[in-house]
Design an enzyme around this catalytic site. Structure first.
Site, PDB file in Angstrom:
ATOM      1  N   VAL A 165      -0.260  -4.801   5.948  1.00  5.46           N
ATOM      2  CA  VAL A 165      -0.167  -6.210   6.358  1.00  5.46           C
ATOM      3  C   VAL A 165       0.259  -7.079   5.168  1.00  5.46           C
ATOM      4  O   VAL A 165       1.089  -7.988   5.314  1.00  5.46           O
ATOM      5  CB  VAL A 165      -1.503  -6.709   6.958  1.00  5.46           C
ATOM      6  CG1 VAL A 165      -1.470  -8.229   7.173  1.00  5.46           C
ATOM      7  CG2 VAL A 165      -1.790  -6.003   8.282  1.00  5.46           C
TER       8      VAL A 165
ATOM      9  N   GLN B 164     -11.461  -5.016   1.307  1.00  7.54           N
ATOM     10  CA  GLN B 164     -10.133  -4.495   0.952  1.00  7.54           C
ATOM     11  C   GLN B 164      -9.043  -5.472   1.401  1.00  7.54           C
ATOM     12  O   GLN B 164      -8.087  -5.730   0.669  1.00  7.54           O
ATOM     13  CB  GLN B 164      -9.889  -3.137   1.602  1.00  7.54           C
ATOM     14  CG  GLN B 164     -10.760  -2.022   1.040  1.00  7.54           C
ATOM     15  CD  GLN B 164     -10.274  -0.635   1.462  1.00  7.54           C
ATOM     16  OE1 GLN B 164      -9.109  -0.446   1.753  1.00  7.54           O
ATOM     17  NE2 GLN B 164     -11.190   0.324   1.473  1.00  7.54           N
TER      18      GLN B 164
ATOM     19  N   ASP C 262      -1.076 -13.018 -15.033  1.00 13.66           N
ATOM     20  CA  ASP C 262      -1.985 -12.528 -13.994  1.00 13.66           C
ATOM     21  C   ASP C 262      -1.627 -13.299 -12.734  1.00 13.66           C
ATOM     22  O   ASP C 262      -1.854 -14.511 -12.656  1.00 13.66           O
ATOM     23  CB  ASP C 262      -3.437 -12.798 -14.397  1.00 13.66           C
ATOM     24  CG  ASP C 262      -4.434 -12.377 -13.328  1.00 13.66           C
ATOM     25  OD1 ASP C 262      -3.997 -11.920 -12.234  1.00 13.66           O
ATOM     26  OD2 ASP C 262      -5.649 -12.500 -13.563  1.00 13.66           O
TER      27      ASP C 262
ATOM     28  N   TYR D 254      -2.991  -2.956   3.113  1.00 14.26           N
ATOM     29  CA  TYR D 254      -1.800  -2.877   2.264  1.00 14.26           C
ATOM     30  C   TYR D 254      -0.545  -3.138   3.106  1.00 14.26           C
ATOM     31  O   TYR D 254       0.334  -3.907   2.715  1.00 14.26           O
ATOM     32  CB  TYR D 254      -1.722  -1.494   1.604  1.00 14.26           C
ATOM     33  CG  TYR D 254      -0.549  -1.337   0.662  1.00 14.26           C
ATOM     34  CD1 TYR D 254      -0.574  -1.931  -0.603  1.00 14.26           C
ATOM     35  CD2 TYR D 254       0.580  -0.603   1.020  1.00 14.26           C
ATOM     36  CE1 TYR D 254       0.495  -1.801  -1.479  1.00 14.26           C
ATOM     37  CE2 TYR D 254       1.653  -0.465   0.151  1.00 14.26           C
ATOM     38  CZ  TYR D 254       1.606  -1.067  -1.092  1.00 14.26           C
ATOM     39  OH  TYR D 254       2.671  -0.932  -1.950  1.00 14.26           O
TER      40      TYR D 254
END
Length: 276
Positions: free
Chosen positions: A195, A105, A62, A193
Site C-alpha cells: 500500500v 507495521q 532523515d 509495504y
C-alpha cells in the site's frame, strides 16, 4: 553559488541507494550527494566509494524529519541554486515473519515510504531546475497490491484526476482501518509495504501532472520505477538481482537526456513503461 549540476539520492548508504550513487558518480556530470540518517554510516559509505576511485559527497537526511529535509533544501538552494536530479530511494520494509502488530507495521511503513517521500517532494520539487529529473523508487509490489484492492479503490488509484489531498486521505484511511482491524473489509490488501508503494506510484502520477500544469516549459521529467527483486538487507540474499542491476532503471531515469520528452508520470521496470 556553484553552477555545477547536483544530484541527490535519499537513503543511499547501502543497498540499491548506494548502487545508484555509485552509478551516478561514474555517469553524472556534477556533484552527487549520498544521504543517510546516520552521518557515521553515510561517511563510511562515501569512504567506500572513494576507495573505488569515485567521488561522492555526504549530506545528512532523515526523510521522517521535516527539519532535516528543510536543512538539505536550504543547503542545495544556497550552494547550487537548486537541484538537477532527485532520486527518492529511502524506504523501509518489515520482514515477512516480523511479529510486530500489523497496525504498527502499517503506520511505520507509510510514515516513511509514503509520507516521508511526499515531504521530500513537497520541499525539493520547487527547487528542481529546468530539465531536472525526479525518480521515485516504488516497487512491482505496488502493482500486485493494487490488484489486491477492491474495485472501488483500484478506480481511485488509477484515476487521472485524483488529487494529492485525496491520495493522502486514502493513505491515512488505510492506517486508520488497520488500527480498527477493518482494512480487509474496507477493500485493502494485507500488505503495508504494498500500500505504501501504491502511494508512491500514484503520487508520482499526480506530481507529473502538476509539473505539466505549472512548469510545462521547464522540461522536468518525473517517474516512478521498480528496481526489481534485489539482494539487499530488505529483500534478503535469495533475490535475483545485484544492487548494481537494481540501480539500472532508476539511473536510466535520472540520466534521461535533456532533449527527451518522456517517459513522464509513468511507472517503469527494466527500463520499460508498465501499465498501471
Amino acid at each position: 553559488m556553484s553552477t555545477v549540476p547536483v544530484a541527490v539520492v535519499t537513503g543511499s548508504n547501502k543497498g540499491i541507494g548506494f548502487a545508484i550513487v555509485r552509478a551516478l558518480c561514474k555517469q553524472f556530470p556534477g556533484d552527487v550527494y549520498l544521504t543517510a540518517r546516520d552521518p557515521g554510516r553515510g561517511q563510511d559509505a562515501v569512504a567506500k566509494l572513494q576507495e573505488e576511485g569515485l567521488r561522492a559527497l555526504f549530506h545528512q537526511l532523515d526523510i521522517d524529519d521535516l527539519q532535516s529535509i528543510r536543512a538539505l533544501r536550504d543547503f542545495l538552494k544556497e550552494k547550487y541554486g537548486g537541484l538537477n536530479v532527485l532520486v527518492n530511494n529511502a524506504g523501509i520494509a518489515f520482514k515477512v515473519h516480523d511479529t510486530t502488530p500489523f497496525a504498527v507495521q502499517a503506520e511505520v511503513t507509510l510514515k516513511t515510504n509514503f509520507f516521508g517521500t511526499r515531504n521530500v517532494c513537497t520541499e525539493l520539487l520547487p527547487i528542481v531546475k529546468p530539465y531536472g529529473r525526479v525518480v521515485n523508487v516504488s516497487s512491482m509490489v505496488s502493482s500486485s497490491a493494487l490488484g489486491g484492492c477492491s474495485r472501488e479503490l483500484q478506480q481511485k488509484f488509477r484515476s487521472d484526476t485524483i488529487t494529492e489531498d485525496e491520495l493522502v486521505e486514502l493513505m491515512t484511511k488505510f492506517v486508520e482501518d488497520t488500527k480498527k482491524s477493518v482494512h480487509e473489509k474496507e477493500g485493502w490488501p494485507n500488505t503495508a509495504y504494498g500500500v505504501s508503494k501504491i502511494g508512491v506510484t500514484v503520487l508520482s502520477r499526480i506530481q507529473a501532472r502538476m509539473l505539466n500544469e505549472k512548469r510545462k516549459g521547464d522540461h522536468i521529467l518525473l517517474n516512478a520505477c521498480c528496481p526489481g527483486w534485489v539482494r539487499t538487507d530488505m529483500a534478503g540474499p535469495k533475490a535475483t538481482k545485484s544492487p548494481d542491476e537494481g540501480a539500472e532503471t532508476p539511473v536510466y531515469l535520472a540520466l534521461l537526456p535533456s532533449d527527451a520528452d518522456g517517459p513522464h508520470g509513468q511507472f517503469l521496470s527494466n527500463k520499460t513503461v508498465r501499465a498501471w
